[in-house]
Design an enzyme around this catalytic site. Structure first.
Site, PDB file in Angstrom:
ATOM      1  N   TYR A  12      22.988  56.848  49.415  1.00 24.45           N
ATOM      2  CA  TYR A  12      23.017  58.153  48.749  1.00 24.45           C
ATOM      3  C   TYR A  12      22.597  59.299  49.662  1.00 24.45           C
ATOM      4  CZ  TYR A  12      23.503  55.054  44.815  1.00 24.45           C
ATOM      5  OH  TYR A  12      23.944  54.073  43.966  1.00 24.45           O
ATOM      6  N   ASN A  70      26.167  62.840  36.262  1.00 23.66           N
ATOM      7  CA  ASN A  70      26.116  61.640  37.080  1.00 23.66           C
ATOM      8  C   ASN A  70      25.219  60.693  36.285  1.00 23.66           C
ATOM      9  OD1 ASN A  70      25.702  59.538  38.787  1.00 23.66           O
ATOM     10  ND2 ASN A  70      25.041  60.760  40.529  1.00 23.66           N
ATOM     11  N   ASP A  90      30.436  58.195  24.152  1.00 19.81           N
ATOM     12  CA  ASP A  90      30.683  58.731  22.809  1.00 19.81           C
ATOM     13  C   ASP A  90      30.063  60.114  22.642  1.00 19.81           C
ATOM     14  OD1 ASP A  90      32.184  56.536  22.005  1.00 19.81           O
ATOM     15  OD2 ASP A  90      30.518  55.580  20.936  1.00 19.81           O
ATOM     16  N   HIS A 107      29.650  61.487  41.257  1.00 22.35           N
ATOM     17  CA  HIS A 107      28.861  60.398  41.853  1.00 22.35           C
ATOM     18  C   HIS A 107      28.649  60.713  43.326  1.00 22.35           C
ATOM     19  CE1 HIS A 107      29.147  57.748  38.398  1.00 22.35           C
ATOM     20  NE2 HIS A 107      30.391  58.184  38.271  1.00 22.35           N
TER      21      HIS A 107
END
Length: 144
Positions: free
Chosen positions: A22, A73, A86, A99
């Site tokens: 990351y 994210n 949902d 992401h």
């Protein structure tokens, strides 16, 4: 224009991962970058992170009628949470999924996300730049 940017579990550890998946920028550094980007576009950014799925769902529900767009994210919840999907599907504005890493070059289970089902678009693999691009794209979407 008010935007909500939600980060899911473990995003607070960005910059601390020894594998470098990351990147090196900390979560605080990324948050500051995002705030600067939003300000340059005359947008108000509510940048949040939670380890808790229920809290993330609550934030999405609270954004209805208040925020013009949601950037998310959902991290690990992207691949597992139908409930987050949902909630996003009930949001009355655009949703962008982002992401840090290229999820399509990683483990096969990361290649499909539930959150993308609620998103008008997805950005992945560009690290913190992807966060800034998501903000730019959301502002453009909300202004048209």
């Amino acid at each position: 224009m008010r935007l909500l940017f939600i980060n899911g579990p473990n995003a607070n550890l960005y910059g601390l991962d020894p594998s470098g998946t990351y990147g090196r920028e900390t979560f605080g550094d990324i948050a500051a970058r995002c705030q600067r980007k939003a300000a340059s576009l005359d947008a108000e950014l509510d940048f949040r992170q939670s380890q808790d799925e229920g809290e993330i769902i609550t934030w999405i529900q609270q954004a209805r009628g208040v925020m013009q767009g949601v950037i998310i994210n959902a991290a690990g919840l992207s691949y597992t949470s139908i409930a987050v999907m949902d909630a996003l599907l009930t949001f009355d504005g655009p949703v962008i999924e982002v992401h840090m890493s290229n999820i399509h070059r990683r483990e096969p289970f990361r290649n499909k996300t539930y959150t993308s089902k609620a998103a008008v678009g997805s950005i992945c693999g560009l690290g913190p730049l992807g966060y800034e691009l998501a903000i730019q794209a959301m502002v453009d979407l909300c202004r048209t």
